[in-house]
Design an enzyme around this catalytic site. Structure first.
Site, PDB file in Angstrom:
ATOM      1  N   LYS A   1       0.866  -1.184   0.000  1.00 31.76           N
ATOM      2  CA  LYS A   1       0.000   0.000   0.000  1.00 31.76           C
ATOM      3  C   LYS A   1       0.903   1.235   0.000  1.00 31.76           C
ATOM      4  O   LYS A   1       1.474   1.613   1.020  1.00 31.76           O
ATOM      5  CB  LYS A   1      -0.921   0.037   1.226  1.00 31.76           C
TER       6      LYS A   1
ATOM      7  N   GLY B   1      -4.025   3.618  -1.680  1.00 33.01           N
ATOM      8  CA  GLY B   1      -5.088   3.991  -0.736  1.00 33.01           C
ATOM      9  C   GLY B   1      -4.538   4.804   0.399  1.00 33.01           C
ATOM     10  O   GLY B   1      -3.400   5.278   0.360  1.00 33.01           O
ATOM     11  N   ASP B   2      -5.380   4.954   1.429  1.00 29.57           N
ATOM     12  CA  ASP B   2      -5.039   5.807   2.567  1.00 29.57           C
ATOM     13  C   ASP B   2      -4.971   4.974   3.841  1.00 29.57           C
ATOM     14  O   ASP B   2      -4.740   3.765   3.784  1.00 29.57           O
ATOM     15  CB  ASP B   2      -6.068   6.930   2.671  1.00 29.57           C
TER      16      ASP B   2
ATOM     17  N   GLY C   1      -4.627   0.950   4.628  1.00 27.20           N
ATOM     18  CA  GLY C   1      -3.488   0.461   5.408  1.00 27.20           C
ATOM     19  C   GLY C   1      -3.935  -0.372   6.597  1.00 27.20           C
ATOM     20  O   GLY C   1      -3.387  -1.443   6.868  1.00 27.20           O
TER      21      GLY C   1
ATOM     22  N   GLU D   1      10.283   1.262  10.290  1.00 25.39           N
ATOM     23  CA  GLU D   1      11.308   2.255   9.928  1.00 25.39           C
ATOM     24  C   GLU D   1      10.653   3.615  10.123  1.00 25.39           C
ATOM     25  O   GLU D   1       9.831   4.029   9.296  1.00 25.39           O
ATOM     26  CB  GLU D   1      11.729   2.096   8.458  1.00 25.39           C
TER      27      GLU D   1
ATOM     28  N   CYS E   1      14.485  10.809   5.889  1.00 26.55           N
ATOM     29  CA  CYS E   1      14.426  10.347   7.286  1.00 26.55           C
ATOM     30  C   CYS E   1      15.795  10.413   7.945  1.00 26.55           C
ATOM     31  O   CYS E   1      15.883  10.614   9.147  1.00 26.55           O
ATOM     32  CB  CYS E   1      13.854   8.948   7.351  1.00 26.55           C
TER      33      CYS E   1
ATOM     34  N   GLU F   1      10.839  15.954  14.836  1.00 27.72           N
ATOM     35  CA  GLU F   1      11.175  15.809  13.427  1.00 27.72           C
ATOM     36  C   GLU F   1      10.352  16.829  12.637  1.00 27.72           C
ATOM     37  O   GLU F   1       9.125  16.844  12.728  1.00 27.72           O
ATOM     38  CB  GLU F   1      10.839  14.393  12.952  1.00 27.72           C
TER      39      GLU F   1
HETATM   40  P1  NAD Z   1       2.833   8.542   7.541  1.00 28.10           P
HETATM   41  O1  NAD Z   1       3.090   7.738   8.761  1.00 28.10           O
HETATM   42  O2  NAD Z   1       1.848   9.626   7.599  1.00 28.10           O
HETATM   43  O3  NAD Z   1       2.340   7.591   6.352  1.00 28.10           O
HETATM   44  C1  NAD Z   1       3.088   6.477   5.930  1.00 28.10           C
HETATM   45  C2  NAD Z   1       2.159   5.463   5.314  1.00 28.10           C
HETATM   46  O4  NAD Z   1       1.284   4.944   6.313  1.00 28.10           O
HETATM   47  C3  NAD Z   1       1.270   5.997   4.207  1.00 28.10           C
HETATM   48  O5  NAD Z   1       1.172   5.015   3.200  1.00 28.10           O
HETATM   49  C4  NAD Z   1      -0.077   6.167   4.912  1.00 28.10           C
HETATM   50  O6  NAD Z   1      -1.192   6.082   4.055  1.00 28.10           O
HETATM   51  C5  NAD Z   1      -0.062   4.997   5.861  1.00 28.10           C
HETATM   52  N1  NAD Z   1      -0.928   5.139   7.036  1.00 28.10           N
HETATM   53  C6  NAD Z   1      -1.264   6.292   7.681  1.00 28.10           C
HETATM   54  N2  NAD Z   1      -2.036   5.987   8.765  1.00 28.10           N
HETATM   55  C7  NAD Z   1      -2.168   4.630   8.796  1.00 28.10           C
HETATM   56  C8  NAD Z   1      -2.824   3.719   9.674  1.00 28.10           C
HETATM   57  N3  NAD Z   1      -3.511   4.137  10.739  1.00 28.10           N
HETATM   58  N4  NAD Z   1      -2.739   2.397   9.407  1.00 28.10           N
HETATM   59  C9  NAD Z   1      -2.033   1.949   8.338  1.00 28.10           C
HETATM   60  N5  NAD Z   1      -1.398   2.767   7.464  1.00 28.10           N
HETATM   61  C10 NAD Z   1      -1.462   4.097   7.697  1.00 28.10           C
HETATM   62  O7  NAD Z   1       4.265   9.051   7.069  1.00 28.10           O
HETATM   63  P2  NAD Z   1       4.598   9.967   5.801  1.00 28.10           P
HETATM   64  O8  NAD Z   1       4.167  11.349   6.092  1.00 28.10           O
HETATM   65  O9  NAD Z   1       4.125   9.308   4.562  1.00 28.10           O
HETATM   66  O10 NAD Z   1       6.192   9.882   5.784  1.00 28.10           O
HETATM   67  C11 NAD Z   1       7.002  10.693   6.548  1.00 28.10           C
HETATM   68  C12 NAD Z   1       7.527   9.928   7.763  1.00 28.10           C
HETATM   69  O11 NAD Z   1       8.187   8.741   7.364  1.00 28.10           O
HETATM   70  C13 NAD Z   1       8.558  10.715   8.517  1.00 28.10           C
HETATM   71  O12 NAD Z   1       8.345  10.588   9.896  1.00 28.10           O
HETATM   72  C14 NAD Z   1       9.862  10.037   8.134  1.00 28.10           C
HETATM   73  O13 NAD Z   1      10.919  10.192   9.024  1.00 28.10           O
HETATM   74  C15 NAD Z   1       9.452   8.643   8.003  1.00 28.10           C
HETATM   75  N6  NAD Z   1      10.388   7.899   7.166  1.00 28.10           N
HETATM   76  C16 NAD Z   1      11.195   6.961   7.736  1.00 28.10           C
HETATM   77  C17 NAD Z   1      12.126   6.284   6.974  1.00 28.10           C
HETATM   78  C18 NAD Z   1      13.013   5.241   7.563  1.00 28.10           C
HETATM   79  O14 NAD Z   1      13.528   4.425   6.822  1.00 28.10           O
HETATM   80  N7  NAD Z   1      13.221   5.207   8.847  1.00 28.10           N
HETATM   81  C19 NAD Z   1      12.203   6.544   5.620  1.00 28.10           C
HETATM   82  C20 NAD Z   1      11.379   7.503   5.075  1.00 28.10           C
HETATM   83  C21 NAD Z   1      10.455   8.172   5.856  1.00 28.10           C
END
Ligand code: NAD
Length: 473
Positions: free
Chosen positions: A169, A200-201, A205, A243, A280, A380
């Site tokens: 997803k 999707g959203d 997820g 991650e 990240c 962050e």
């Molecule tokens: P996010 O957590 O908002 O979303 C990530 C994913 O999770 C999206 O696909 C979203 O649709 C999904 N999602 C959101 N709520 C959910 C739920 N309740 N259940 C299941 N899925 C759900 O993060 P973002 O804004 O897309 O990305 C930025 C974040 O990601 C930052 O905090 C960044 O540091 C982190 N990040 C970490 C790494 C790493 O490898 N450690 C790499 C890149 C980004």
């Protein structure tokens, strides 16, 4: 473009149950496509396809699985220009950076997993037992938007190498590149059901995490979402790999020569501004000897002036927009409250660029924080914002670096490299660069503390999708 489509069991299907999600170009604010908002029913179809494909895929000799991964890597290489342009329009990454990182890394991910799968110890003798490495089963992968295809490729290539099948997803902010990967996998002849993509959203997820036939969840994203996913997965329970975010520190030790200090600042500003700070592992806290603070701030300002903001398709642009209106508002709010909390604004700030009338552009910003306790030193930001902090010697620098809930990345600069390594070993982070050490795409990647657990990339990344089984003879 594959508007509103979902890739399940080797076929493109329409999501009939929910309205689509507009995908915006953050530089123009215009709509560039409409992605499906996968329903629980769509997720169920994808997971059942992955489950049905698992017995045959996991039974294939590893060399055959590796051949499929290589073919996908080759397909992505052929489509490299398309991938770079598409991700630039979805995320706003300057095109030159997209060509190298957004389009280049996924090719390397598939090729590396293909090669390294052959190095895994698939079975060992332990006394009278044969201990074998077995795939976890069906993986639910949930990914963010900042390096969208790399984050998908790291998970898909490792899981498939291990013998797992997968449902991905992708982020609703940058889902189109995932569909391009499905096209490439299809052309490579990947058996139906091995890879399924359901855009999707959070509704999509959560349905994926909770599905009874999903054996493990691999998630990259924010700490808040990671917590929620852990809670849902714990109900089964099932394994999760997380991650999450970071607030990574770069330490300048006291013995730096003027030359090395210049390199260190150049490297730190580059890391902090890469992809408009939406990385990240970005080095977002610069910890410098107290007596060097003022000259360092001056150099940081000069360096930040060398990042012209503009149309990310223009090869001269070094700073694109942040990904969305919401991200833009969040980053500006962080800058405003930092100043209210007593930080000194030394570069950038919340004003719009006069020459950019559209797009979510944030100025490269540097702040001097009064100490490490203020939110701008702890939270962050995920925007082009560097927080500078003073240290009073090495133990203080290490203390400040470790004074964070996160532990993803970091850097140490010193004139004596061995000593810098010794300092790096005292920092609780999964990934630390010494004196400008370059990113290694086959070294294990992942966090300590609230930056998550589990490792991606390289051999360790494949092993994350394996479990042991003991046969006594
Ligand atoms: P996010 O957590 O908002 O979303 C990530 C994913 O999770 C999206 O696909 C979203 O649709 C999904 N999602 C959101 N709520 C959910 C739920 N309740 N259940 C299941 N899925 C759900 O993060 P973002 O804004 O897309 O990305 C930025 C974040 O990601 C930052 O905090 C960044 O540091 C982190 N990040 C970490 C790494 C790493 O490898 N450690 C790499 C890149 C980004």
């Amino acid at each position: 473009m594959r508007d509103r489509l979902i890739y399940i069991n080797g076929r493109w299907v329409d999501s009939r149950h929910r309205a689509g999600i507009d995908v915006l170009n953050p530089a123009t604010e215009g709509v560039i496509g409409v992605a499906a908002a996968g329903s629980a029913g769509d997720v169920d179809g994808a997971v059942r396809a992955a489950s049905a494909a698992f017995p045959a895929w996991s039974a294939l000799p590893v060399a055959e699985r590796a051949n499929y991964l290589r073919a996908i890597g080759d397909g992505l290489e052929r489509r490299r220009a398309d991938v770079a342009a598409l991700i630039t329009s979805e995320v706003g990454t300057p095109l030159t950076v997209s060509q190298r990182i957004q389009a280049g890394l996924p090719v390397a991910d598939f090729r590396n997993s293909a090669d390294l799968a052959l190095e895994i110890e698939w079975a060992v003798e332990v006394g009278n037992s044969l201990v074998s490495a077995e795939p976890l089963g069906v993986i639910g992968a949930i990914t963010p938007w900042n390096y969208p295809l790399h984050q998908i490729a790291a998970k898909v290539s490792a899981a498939l190498a291990a013998g797992c099948t997968i449902v991905v997803k992708p982020s609703e902010l940058a889902p189109l590149n995932a569909l391009l990967l499905a096209e490439v996998a299809d052309e490579a002849g990947l058996p139906p059901g091995v890879l399924n993509i359901v855009p999707g959203d959070r509704v999509t997820g959560e349905a994926l995490v909770e599905h009874e036939l999903v054996d493990a969840v691999s998630f990259t994203g924010s700490l808040v979402t990671g917590r929620r996913i852990s809670e849902l997965a714990a109900r089964a329970p099932k394994r999760v790999l997380l991650e999450l975010g970071g607030k990574s520190a770069c330490i300048l030790l006291n013995d730096l020569s003027a030359d090395t200090e210049r390199q260190a600042l150049d490297d730190t500003v580059k890391s902090c501004l890469l992809n408009s700070g939406q990385t990240c592992t970005a080095l977002t806290r610069l910890i410098v000897p107290r007596e060097r603070v003022e000259p360092v701030l001056e150099s940081v300002c000069t360096l930040m002036d060398r990042y012209p903001a503009g149309d990310p398709m223009d090869p001269d642009t070094k700073l694109g927009p942040v990904v969305s209106r919401e991200q833009y508002d969040t980053v500006l709010a962080h800058i405003e409250s930092a100043v209210d909390d007593g930080a000194r604004l030394v570069h950038g700030g919340v004003e719009r660029f006069a020459h950019l009338t559209h797009g979510y552009y944030v100025r490269p910003t540097a702040l001097l924080a009064p100490d490490n306790s203020v939110p701008i030193a702890q939270d962050e930001v995920f925007g082009p914002v560097l927080t500078v902090l003073a240290h009073d010697g090495e133990p203080d620098a290490v203390r400040i670096a470790n004074d964070s809930v996160y532990g993803l990345s970091g850097a140490v600069w010193g004139e004596d490299r061995d000593h810098a390594v010794a300092v790096a070993r005292r920092i609780r982070s999964g990934h630390i660069d010494i004196c400008g050490g370059r990113f290694n795409p086959i070294a294990p990647f992942g966090g300590m503390k609230r930056s998550g657990f589990g490792r991606e990339l390289g051999r360790h990344g494949i092993e994350e999708y394996l479990q042991t089984k003991s046969l006594q003879r």
